[in-house]
Write a protein that holds these residues in place. Structure first.
Motif, short mmCIF file in Angstrom:
data_model
loop_
_atom_site.label_atom_id
_atom_site.label_comp_id
_atom_site.label_asym_id
_atom_site.label_seq_id
_atom_site.Cartn_x
_atom_site.Cartn_y
_atom_site.Cartn_z
N THR A 119 45.37 46.09 35.83
CA THR A 119 45.80 44.72 36.08
C THR A 119 46.33 44.54 37.49
O THR A 119 46.01 43.56 38.18
N LEU A 120 47.15 45.48 37.94
CA LEU A 120 47.77 45.37 39.26
C LEU A 120 46.92 45.99 40.36
O LEU A 120 46.89 45.50 41.49
N GLY A 121 46.23 47.09 40.03
CA GLY A 121 45.48 47.81 41.06
C GLY A 121 44.19 47.14 41.46
O GLY A 121 43.80 47.19 42.64
N THR A 122 43.52 46.47 40.51
CA THR A 122 42.23 45.86 40.83
C THR A 122 42.34 44.78 41.91
O THR A 122 41.57 44.81 42.88
N PRO A 123 43.26 43.81 41.80
CA PRO A 123 43.35 42.81 42.88
C PRO A 123 43.73 43.43 44.22
O PRO A 123 43.27 42.97 45.27
N LEU A 124 44.54 44.49 44.19
CA LEU A 124 44.90 45.16 45.44
C LEU A 124 43.67 45.83 46.06
O LEU A 124 43.45 45.73 47.28
N LEU A 125 42.88 46.50 45.24
CA LEU A 125 41.66 47.13 45.75
C LEU A 125 40.69 46.09 46.30
O LEU A 125 40.06 46.30 47.34
N CYS A 126 40.57 44.96 45.60
CA CYS A 126 39.70 43.88 46.08
C CYS A 126 40.19 43.35 47.42
O CYS A 126 39.39 43.07 48.33
N TYR A 127 41.50 43.21 47.55
CA TYR A 127 42.08 42.71 48.79
C TYR A 127 41.81 43.66 49.95
O TYR A 127 41.36 43.24 51.03
#
Length: 221
Positions: A119-127
């Protein structure tokens, strides 16, 4: 009768895999762009047909909708990125809703930790992938993608297939974002080559896992 029905549905699954291999083989070739666009969408479209034929119900209709929108988003990414990103966003919101319907009542610590990381890591990786490629990717897409993968991981569907498939979809999307800028050198070309195969493989594993589990539950009942 069930065996005969399964045989009748297998050509859709086989066709999906054959066309996926064909697109991987032909990408970067001199094949006209329109044909490549259709070829890129076709594997997930056939997978959607397989899903609704394998099991008929609201869940598989949601799964098919998710697959169709991903097919559109994947095919249009290089031509109409805004439409493509919105199609993917809606696809992952549909998947999120579907998996939340089947969420586990009780979860162990490892499953909770994995869901939180997705949940938290995916948007960070996308960013970070978007920053590296020099492109803009809506934060909502990363959140929806991470939420879909996390909800798949904590659902009553088997982690070895559905959870793994969702994780591969995340990996394919992140690599796809990293390749959007068309950066030369570094990890750009490698990301572009690996992104769609991981994306397709994740959807293949997830879709067959969901439909197989739903069919098994129906047969049991």
């Amino acid at each position: 009768m069930p065996k005969r029905a399964l045989i009748e549905r297998r050509p859709w699954l086989l066709g999906s895999m054959v066309l996926a291999l064909a697109w991987i083989w032909l990408q970067g070739s001199e094949t006209p762009g329109l044909y490549l666009l259709l070829l890129k969408a076709a594997p997930l479209l056939l997978l959607a047909v397989y899903a609704v034929l394998r099991h008929r119900g609201n869940d598989t209709r949601s799964l098919a909708g998710m697959l169709v929108l991903q097919a559109i988003g994947s095919a249009l990414m290089d031509y109409m990125p805004l439409i493509a990103l919105n199609a993917l966003l809606v696809a992952y919101l549909i998947g999120l809703g579907m998996f939340l319907v089947h969420r586990r009542v009780e979860m162990d610590g490892g499953r909770k930790a994995s869901a939180l990381a997705l949940t938290l890591g995916t948007p960070l990786l996308c960013y970070f992938a978007a920053e590296r490629a020099g492109v803009g990717v809506p934060l909502f897409l990363g959140l929806a993608l991470g939420g879909m993968a996390a909800s798949a991981w904590i659902s009553t569907f088997p982690r070895s297939r559905v959870g793994l498939g969702a994780s591969l979809i995340v990996a394919g999307n992140v690599l796809g974002i990293a390749a959007l800028g068309g950066a030369s050198g570094g990890s750009g070309p490698a990301a572009a080559l690996a992104a769609w195969p991981l994306f397709y493989l994740g959807n293949l594993v997830l879709a067959t896992g969901v439909t197989g589990e739903l069919r098994m539950r129906e047969d049991f009942l």
